[in-house]
Design a protein around this motif. Structure first.
Motif, PDB file in Angstrom:
ATOM      1  N   GLN A  85     -48.564  26.971 -13.220  1.00  0.00           N
ATOM      2  CA  GLN A  85     -48.198  28.379 -13.084  1.00  0.00           C
ATOM      3  C   GLN A  85     -46.904  28.493 -12.287  1.00  0.00           C
ATOM      4  OE1 GLN A  85     -49.954  30.930 -14.475  1.00  0.00           O
ATOM      5  NE2 GLN A  85     -51.368  29.436 -15.341  1.00  0.00           N
ATOM      6  N   GLN A  86     -46.090  29.460 -12.623  1.00  0.00           N
ATOM      7  CA  GLN A  86     -44.840  29.709 -11.905  1.00  0.00           C
ATOM      8  C   GLN A  86     -45.128  30.063 -10.449  1.00  0.00           C
ATOM      9  OE1 GLN A  86     -41.526  29.521 -10.885  1.00  0.00           O
ATOM     10  NE2 GLN A  86     -41.308  29.729 -13.097  1.00  0.00           N
ATOM     11  N   LYS A  92     -40.809  34.444 -12.199  1.00  0.00           N
ATOM     12  CA  LYS A  92     -41.921  35.024 -12.957  1.00  0.00           C
ATOM     13  C   LYS A  92     -41.537  36.408 -13.476  1.00  0.00           C
ATOM     14  CE  LYS A  92     -46.883  35.335 -12.932  1.00  0.00           C
ATOM     15  NZ  LYS A  92     -48.097  34.961 -12.240  1.00  0.00           N
ATOM     16  N   ALA A  97     -43.339  32.315 -16.920  1.00  0.00           N
ATOM     17  CA  ALA A  97     -44.694  32.243 -16.379  1.00  0.00           C
ATOM     18  C   ALA A  97     -45.100  30.823 -16.010  1.00  0.00           C
ATOM     19  CB  ALA A  97     -45.693  32.825 -17.383  1.00  0.00           C
ATOM     20  N   GLY A  98     -44.401  29.830 -16.571  1.00  0.00           N
ATOM     21  CA  GLY A  98     -44.722  28.439 -16.299  1.00  0.00           C
ATOM     22  C   GLY A  98     -43.614  27.753 -15.535  1.00  0.00           C
ATOM     23  N   LEU A 126     -48.458  23.853 -21.420  1.00  0.00           N
ATOM     24  CA  LEU A 126     -48.211  25.253 -21.050  1.00  0.00           C
ATOM     25  C   LEU A 126     -48.471  26.175 -22.235  1.00  0.00           C
ATOM     26  CD1 LEU A 126     -45.009  24.786 -18.861  1.00  0.00           C
ATOM     27  CD2 LEU A 126     -47.302  25.385 -18.057  1.00  0.00           C
ATOM     28  N   ILE A 131     -48.714  30.062 -22.081  1.00  0.00           N
ATOM     29  CA  ILE A 131     -47.422  30.266 -21.405  1.00  0.00           C
ATOM     30  C   ILE A 131     -46.306  29.928 -22.380  1.00  0.00           C
ATOM     31  CG2 ILE A 131     -45.938  29.428 -19.543  1.00  0.00           C
ATOM     32  CD1 ILE A 131     -48.519  29.045 -17.895  1.00  0.00           C
ATOM     33  N   MET A 134     -40.880  28.548 -19.461  1.00  0.00           N
ATOM     34  CA  MET A 134     -41.023  27.800 -18.214  1.00  0.00           C
ATOM     35  C   MET A 134     -39.650  27.634 -17.571  1.00  0.00           C
ATOM     36  SD  MET A 134     -41.642  23.956 -19.586  1.00  0.00           S
ATOM     37  CE  MET A 134     -40.507  23.147 -20.687  1.00  0.00           C
TER      38      MET A 134
END
Length: 165
Positions: A85-86, A92, A97-98, A126, A131, A134
């Motif tokens: 997760q980010q 974000k 999100a990743g 991801l 997700i 990234m």
């Protein structure tokens, strides 16, 4: 996930933690010599890194980790990467999100597409988690890494200043 170059990319297990710790500390010495203060580099012990990776792999959700992957060769593990997760609210908010939190390949094994293969495995993990975008952090002065990520299609999404040592 395998490769015809005698490299296998696979999900890491708790049993890999000590070796990942060894690779992590060695890659820091190779990568950041001259870029970070010597005290910071020398502070990266194989044992502490191995303990950290054991904790992460025993409780990945607690650490926001979605995947840890190793690149295995006939000579052992040559590199590893982790994603999750980010952690940056700023990134974000930009839709990332990743996060790729680590990617290290020992110098002796670089330029064999191992880094790209690890990135592909992390991107797949991801995506499997829903997700779609990234990011990662790389030192401004780490020209080799910046060129690598640019070749993969990476673009500059933000920056930050940190004081180490």
């Amino acid at each position: 996930m395998g490769s015809s170059r005698a490299v296998t990319i696979r999900a890491a297990t708790v049993a890999d933690a000590a070796e990942i710790g060894r690779i992590h500390a060695a890659a820091w010495r190779e990568t950041y010599d001259g870029l970070l203060p010597p005290s910071v580099i020398e502070g990266q012990s194989e044992e502490r890194r191995g303990q950290l990776w054991e904790k992460v792999m025993r409780a990945p959700n607690r650490h926001g980790t979605i995947g840890v992957f190793v690149a295995e060769t006939g000579q052992g593990i040559a590199g590893f990467g982790s994603c999750g997760q980010q952690r940056s609210a700023a990134l974000k908010s930009k839709g990332h999100a990743g996060e790729v939190s680590t990617l290290y390949v020992l110098r002796a094994f670089q330029r064999r597409h191992i880094g790209s293969d690890l990135m592909r495995a992390m991107a797949g993990a991801l995506l499997d988690d829903g997700i779609r975008a990234m990011s990662l952090w790389v030192l401004r002065e780490n020209d080799g890494a910046r060129r690598f990520y640019k070749r993969l299609g990476g673009t500059l999404a933000g920056g930050r200043e940190e004081t180490l040592g």
